[in-house]
Design an enzyme around this catalytic site. Sequence first.
Site, PDB file in Angstrom:
ATOM      1  N   CYS A 260      -2.724  -9.107  10.597  1.00 11.97           N
ATOM      2  CA  CYS A 260      -2.929  -9.057   8.995  1.00 11.97           C
ATOM      3  C   CYS A 260      -4.225 -10.023   8.811  1.00 11.97           C
ATOM      4  O   CYS A 260      -5.163  -9.669   7.825  1.00 11.97           O
ATOM      5  CB  CYS A 260      -1.562  -9.029   8.199  1.00 11.97           C
ATOM      6  SG  CYS A 260      -0.928 -10.749   8.694  1.00 11.97           S
TER       7      CYS A 260
ATOM      8  N   HIS B 263       2.637 -12.760   5.988  1.00  6.03           N
ATOM      9  CA  HIS B 263       1.427 -11.629   5.867  1.00  6.03           C
ATOM     10  C   HIS B 263       0.270 -12.221   4.927  1.00  6.03           C
ATOM     11  O   HIS B 263       0.501 -13.149   4.301  1.00  6.03           O
ATOM     12  CB  HIS B 263       2.287 -10.439   5.055  1.00  6.03           C
ATOM     13  CG  HIS B 263       1.334  -9.187   4.860  1.00  6.03           C
ATOM     14  ND1 HIS B 263       0.609  -8.552   6.200  1.00  6.03           N
ATOM     15  CD2 HIS B 263       0.945  -8.364   3.868  1.00  6.03           C
ATOM     16  CE1 HIS B 263       0.343  -7.495   5.780  1.00  6.03           C
ATOM     17  NE2 HIS B 263       0.188  -7.355   4.513  1.00  6.03           N
TER      18      HIS B 263
ATOM     19  N   ASP C 234      -4.291  -4.145   0.342  1.00  2.48           N
ATOM     20  CA  ASP C 234      -3.522  -4.473   1.322  1.00  2.48           C
ATOM     21  C   ASP C 234      -4.316  -3.953   2.607  1.00  2.48           C
ATOM     22  O   ASP C 234      -3.967  -2.606   2.758  1.00  2.48           O
ATOM     23  CB  ASP C 234      -1.997  -4.467   1.673  1.00  2.48           C
ATOM     24  CG  ASP C 234      -1.527  -5.032   2.757  1.00  2.48           C
ATOM     25  OD1 ASP C 234      -2.107  -5.433   3.748  1.00  2.48           O
ATOM     26  OD2 ASP C 234      -0.221  -4.983   2.956  1.00  2.48           O
TER      27      ASP C 234
END
Length: 655
Positions: A407, A451, A467
Amino acid sequence: MRDAMANLPIPSRLLATLVILLGALVAPHSANLSPMVVGAFYCAALWRLLALSRPTLIPGRWVLLLLMLGGMATVVFSTGIRDGRLTGTALLVVMVGLKLLELKARRDMHVTIFLGYFLVLTQFLYNQTLGLAIYMFCGVIGLLAVQIGLNRVHIDSRQQLVYTLRVAGGALPLALVIFVLFPRLETPLWGINTASAVTGISGEMTLGNIGELSQSDATAFRVRFDGDVPPPAARYWRGPVLWHTDGRRWTAGRRPVRPEQVEGVSPNAIVYEVTLEPTGEYWLFGLDIVTSTPPSTFLNRDFSLVGDQRVNKRFTYRAASDPDYRVATMTQGERLRGLQLPDEIAPRVSQLVKQWMAESDPDQPLQVVEKALRYFRQQPFVYTLSPGVIEGDPLDTFLFETRRGFCEHYAGSFTQLMRMAGIPARVVVGYQGGEKNPHAEHWVVRQSDAHAWSEVWVPGRGWWRVDPTAAIAPERVERSIDPGLSQDGDEIVFSGDNSGLLRVVWLNARWMADAVDLNWHRWVVGFTAERQQSLLRQYGLSDLQGIGLGIALLIGGLVAVGSVYLISKLPRPRRGDPLPAIWQRLVRKLRRAGLTVDDWQGPDTVCSNAIVRFPDAADQLAAINRMYVKLRYGRQSDRSLVSALYKRVAQLKLR
């Protein structure tokens, strides 16, 4: 009054038990103290055990003096006297070891046992887990058993253990009353901060650091929601916001200052309680956007929740968040920081962004956002915990060559692309998701849920969360990563495959242990003044404070002690008393042989009549009579004598 047993010799069995017991109690300090300190104690303990069989090994006064000086020097050199808790504990451990070498009478044993109780207390200055508490409780029971044994002339291990458990059981009601009603401190005494190494989200992001963190299955924090649980897509736990990048590393830049507080709680606010594991950082985690902050915390200008102190111990706080709240203002300084780029940009990357801008409406920045997300979806990107080392320009290599990342790769590259398109953007790191404990009411957020995502500035809407990882792996938002099944070099495996009996049993055992651990923290370790008042309110005693609480403690203590006293006076059947059964066996044997025995006759009468009737067994009958009378009417029980009586009655021959 002088204790008649104080100067009696120490039974070797009790002394050996005490030495071994203290050795077991010191063992957990191996993780806290210098090996020199712990080693000094075990050398002294071993010395004392050897002296049990060879008393000449016991050191004299001058040797003890030298050992004491050596022990103090060991403490000074190993701890440096910088940490009072560490120095005090080390000194206690060393002195307990030396005390073992000068034990001569039972009085010394009593002193050593009390030092053992202090040893138990020092363990909780470093660790307050349930496992250690159970271990130490067993140690206290052992010390108490040795202490009771010191007050008895004859040692009977079984009887000693029974008395010990009775004493501990009798003290339990009073201990519970004191625990619940004693005025509490805001911070438990044993809640001293520790500076031990911890893991978690830090204030910066580099390529690979969140991926490494996500391979840990450790708990980051636990959450209990007061009402409805927000869906997975709304469970973004906001941590620090990162503005500055050199292409490989993202940092928060200069330390943000306090903003204006978000006032009022929306009717749609989500109220929850977080129990955060130690991180060593100032950051706390709350759902976007926290609108009600817990005490001793504040929201910085990036709307990240920050504590006044580093989180060096497990910390529980309550907060509320409004999922509809939007940060609709941006200062000129934030705009400049939101457009900052590395010194060099690769031509291929610049060309890609220019192409997106040419195909988009300049007044619609979300069109560029959508083109970037489409690029991630359509190109062969891989979501993996092992992206490998990126050489050269990180953004160019990742977008056009490796296309493997976690991520932080997607959030960092997406944010840079937006900045190149003239859209202010920033990176937010934290956690996303969490799993419900099926045996409790709380959710567990693990390090594997770490994350990173982006926020872009959209005129009229404010900072907008994007995201980019969800464009590559939409399951990431709905499910947690299974770090155990996500093998190096392969794509990430998400949790949810709970097939297999052993795996199901293992997962359920782990969830149950997690529930027990959290409740241990909530009701024992974290039982602060606030939680005490919360408990009292449930029973209509919310007005109990100060003197009222002291009076309640006094009354509750008297009731507990009185109840235990009355219970101890209740008549109890002599369960397990073998003498009546042995006597009835003798009576039956005599009757079968022809002797008349009335139920009212005592042992002397019965045995005298039997001796007259069976003169050949006179010696056996006389012995049986003596043994039975001694056991029945004597002040001491002797299990070996009971066994001997049983055998004599069984072997009795009557002719």
